[in-house]
Design an enzyme around this catalytic site. Structure first.
Site, short mmCIF file in Angstrom:
data_model
loop_
_atom_site.label_atom_id
_atom_site.label_comp_id
_atom_site.label_asym_id
_atom_site.label_seq_id
_atom_site.Cartn_x
_atom_site.Cartn_y
_atom_site.Cartn_z
N GLU A 339 0.86 -1.20 0.00
CA GLU A 339 0.00 0.00 0.00
C GLU A 339 0.89 1.25 0.00
OE1 GLU A 339 -3.81 -1.47 2.46
OE2 GLU A 339 -2.11 -1.09 3.77
N CYS A 435 -10.72 0.96 7.35
CA CYS A 435 -10.03 2.19 7.75
C CYS A 435 -10.56 3.43 7.03
CB CYS A 435 -8.54 2.05 7.54
SG CYS A 435 -8.08 1.51 5.89
O1 FUB Z 1 -2.96 -0.70 9.16
C1 FUB Z 1 -4.06 0.12 9.47
C2 FUB Z 1 -4.69 0.66 8.21
O2 FUB Z 1 -5.18 -0.41 7.42
C3 FUB Z 1 -3.74 1.40 7.29
O3 FUB Z 1 -3.62 2.74 7.58
C4 FUB Z 1 -4.38 1.19 5.97
O4 FUB Z 1 -3.50 1.44 4.91
C5 FUB Z 1 -4.83 -0.24 6.05
O5 FUB Z 1 -3.77 -1.09 5.77
ZN ZN Z 2 -7.92 3.39 4.51
#
Ligand code: FUB
Ligand code: ZN
Length: 686
Positions: A339, A435
């Site tokens: 990501e 999230c």
């Molecule tokens: O790891 C917590 C949250 O979940 C991250 O900020 C997002 O990118 C997702 O992976």
């Molecule tokens: Zn998110």
């Protein structure tokens, strides 16, 4: 850094948003997102993946009581990232969900706080108070408050900072608690957070008996500053500083924590922005949300402690993002692997990650940089992100969401091509890893705090949104109202009502999209100074003063830096802050066959397509004819060559004239599944 440049944002209760569009977004959050999320947190949505969030809090509180009464409760492994029950009807007394599931409550309570500010609501406040009771009952006696370890095995807490999000959950809880306190004046959650923060201050630091670690997922840094601002407890500021300065030191804490021998490959830690001390970083790397959360905390700290070195690092990183690593929509994170940010200028359209949370984090970072030094590039970035990469995260009815925000989509590819499985062609009701939707809820709920910044001498107009507030200058009151609607045009009218004459300065951002073309009314040349993208207007304000500025909002065709390989030969259509895109619903399938004339006439029209009355743009272009429509000679040639995939370039494509319809990017995918593309290949008209 020059302290005289510092500004602060106005508080959540200072500014009233009167803008039809943004008020509607705020209302959608109140009416749809907050109640839906509350149901999700309580596992009451039949078709959605279970959250277990509130159930985990309840169980943690229960286990604490049982343990206090001497009962020995079972412990469970703590080396997992996500646990789902084998039998949903017979849950064990263990933690379920993602290791960071607690943060869903925290984001919810933050969004609720802002919503209560916008729409006081006793019933919602009661639900929130009851939820806070459940959460606070889950705290251990020493203040520790993370249900993953409380439930599974409290002895293991702080043993996997790299992966297990304790600081992340703490950070979100802290932000939620401060927001709830600021809006309602209630301090129960804030006190719980302070106690937890005190424990962290005791456990983490430079002393021999302390842990020399830092968060695997950042956010605690900026949250601690927020906590410091409201409590003025210096230890919170010191802990923030410690966490920021410890990151990237050798030997790496995460290596020590995981018993890994330092193999000298610092790139391994780019994911966590821990590859080198943050003060020596100059490129945005790694997991994009983590990165921008860290940079936001760094900027907060730099300002609060007048730390030039830290600020310089932030400035380099900010420039690196906006010049080399940001999509035209304000999306960041070019790769779904980790990501993460990809390498410079690597901004693929159809495999983009551009997580909604990452755009939100970029707005956090930009706003903090703006508070250190008013330069329009920061507010420009905020505006770009708000009107494109953030808004695209939520459907027009506020009931479905994007996690990933691609710049081009062919639905078939999302369904059949594993490299694009992360890209969804339609918004989803909710996510197992939820999230983004609550993050949208909290940033839109606090949108009013992004519009203006101020210091004693100057009021800065950063975003142009219809809004009102009172400003006090030399104990005199100025009633300020802004009238603007950037979805329609670039006209901005500022009315200042002064009971007594006041001499002061208003600084109006010159948005990047007007190309420095604007006209100002009711201001004389000697009242103006132009600096760093702002028009500073200093004058005596008496009774009623109306300043009007018309920023040119002609639609435009733009292209990317030549080093962005993906976009060579392609163009995008923009108007004001809005990036536009083509959708299959207007242009038919096979968007890749469409070409835009570089000199196309762009006609701006009203649109009756979407609930939000934005403008659509029609441009003249052409479309490559497919086999069925081409002339006989060519058909013959292709048949003679057994319809090979590749053939002689002398066989020219045939085109038909085509009027291309562009709609605002943030509104895409509100009409079912279909192709979408922001960039379109261009051609030179003969
Ligand atoms: O790891 C917590 C949250 O979940 C991250 O900020 C997002 O990118 C997702 O992976
Ligand atoms: Zn998110």
């Amino acid at each position: 850094m020059n302290k005289n440049n510092y500004t602060h944002t106005l508080t959540i209760s200072d500014v009233k948003v009167k803008d039809e569009f943004w008020s509607n977004q705020i209302r959608l959050i109140r009416e749809n997102v907050i109640p839906y999320q509350w149901d999700a947190l309580n596992d009451r949505i039949p078709e959605a993946a279970k959250s277990f969030c509130m159930r985990n809090y309840r169980l943690a509180g229960e286990l604490i009581k049982r343990r206090k009464s001497g009962e020995v409760t079972p412990v469970f492994p703590t080396d997992i990232f996500e646990t789902l029950p084998k039998d949903y009807d017979n849950l064990e007394d263990k933690f379920y969900g993602f290791v960071f599931q607690d943060s869903d409550f925290a984001k919810w309570i933050e969004a609720v706080s802002y919503s209560l500010n916008n729409y006081p609501d006793k019933e919602l406040e009661k639900i929130a108070d009851e939820a806070i009771d459940i959460v606070c009952a889950a705290a251990m006696d020493d203040g520790y408050l993370d249900t993953y370890y409380i439930i599974n095995n409290p002895d293991k807490r702080f043993t996997n900072l790299r992966d297990h999000h304790e600081f992340y959950c703490f950070g979100h809880l802290c932000e939620g608690a401060v927001a709830y306190y600021e809006v309602t004046g209630k301090d129960k959650l804030l006190n719980a957070v302070k106690k937890y923060a005190d424990l962290l201050c005791e456990k983490f630091g430079p002393a021999d008996n302390q842990i020399h670690g830092y968060p695997g997922h950042e956010i605690a840094e900026m949250a601690l500053i927020r906590l410091y601002n409201v409590t003025k407890e210096i230890r919170y500021l010191n802990l923030c500083k410690y966490l920021i300065d410890e990151r990237g030191k050798r030997p790496y804490y995460f290596d020590i924590e995981h018993g890994i021998k330092d193999d000298k490959k610092s790139e391994r830690y780019q994911y966590h922005q821990a590859h080198r001390p943050v003060r020596r970083q100059d490129e945005a790397v790694g997991h994009a949300v983590r990165a921008v959360y860290l940079y936001s905390g760094m900027a907060d700290l730099a300002k609060l402690t007048d730390d030039d070195e830290l600020y310089e690092a932030c400035e380099k990183i900010f420039n690196n993002i906006i010049r080399k690593k940001m999509y035209i929509t304000g999306g960041i994170g070019g790769t779904h692997i980790g990501e993460a940010f990809s390498f410079e200028y690597d901004l693929p359209d159809d495999t983009a990650y551009a997580e909604t949370c990452a755009s939100i984090g970029l707005a956090f970072f930009a706003r903090r940089m703006l508070e250190i030094r008013p330069d329009s590039k920061y507010a420009d970035t905020m505006e770009r992100v708000f009107y494109n990469g953030i808004l695209s995260g939520m459907a027009e009815d506020g009931r479905s969401f994007f996690y990933v925000n691609p710049l081009s989509v062919v639905p078939k590819a999302c369904h059949l091509d594993e490299r694009k499985f992360h890209v969804k062609p339609i918004r989803q009701k909710w996510f197992g890893c939820a999230c983004c939707p609550p993050n949208i809820a909290r940033i839109i709920g606090s949108f009013n705090t992004y519009i203006y910044t101020e210091n004693e001498d100057i009021l800065f107009f950063n975003l142009y949104v219809k809004s009102e507030f009172k400003r006090i200058v030399n104990q005199k009151v100025l009633n300020i109202s802004t009238d603007a609607n950037l979805l329609k045009d670039g006209n901005v009218k500022i009315t200042v009502l002064a009971d007594e004459p006041v001499r002061t300065t208003l600084a109006l951002r010159i948005p990047y999209w007007c190309n420095n073309i604007y006209s100002l009314k009711n201001v004389t040349d000697d009242e103006i100074i132009i600096k760093d993208g702002y028009i500073y207007i200093t004058k005596m304000f008496e009774k009623e003063t109306v300043i009007e500025v018309d920023f040119d909002m002609k639609p435009a065709i733009v292209k990317a830096d030549r080093r962005v390989r993906e976009e060579i030969g392609k163009y995008a259509v923009v108007r004001g802050p809005l990036v536009y895109c083509m959708e299959e619903a207007d242009n038919g399938a096979n968007l890749h066959l469409i070409e835009l004339s570089k000199k196309a006439e762009l006609t701006v029209c009203d649109n009756d397509i979407f609930a939000n009355k934005t403008k659509k743009i029609i441009a003249n272009g052409r479309k490559i004819r497919l086999d069925d429509d081409i002339n006989n000679d060519k058909k013959q040639y292709l048949d003679n060559n057994n319809r090979q995939l590749y053939y002689d370039a002398d066989i020219e494509d045939e085109y038909e004239p085509f009027d291309i319809t562009f709609v605002p990017y943030f509104q895409w995918a509100n009409r079912g599944e279909g192709e979408m593309s922001v960039f379109v290949r261009g051609y030179e008209e003969a």
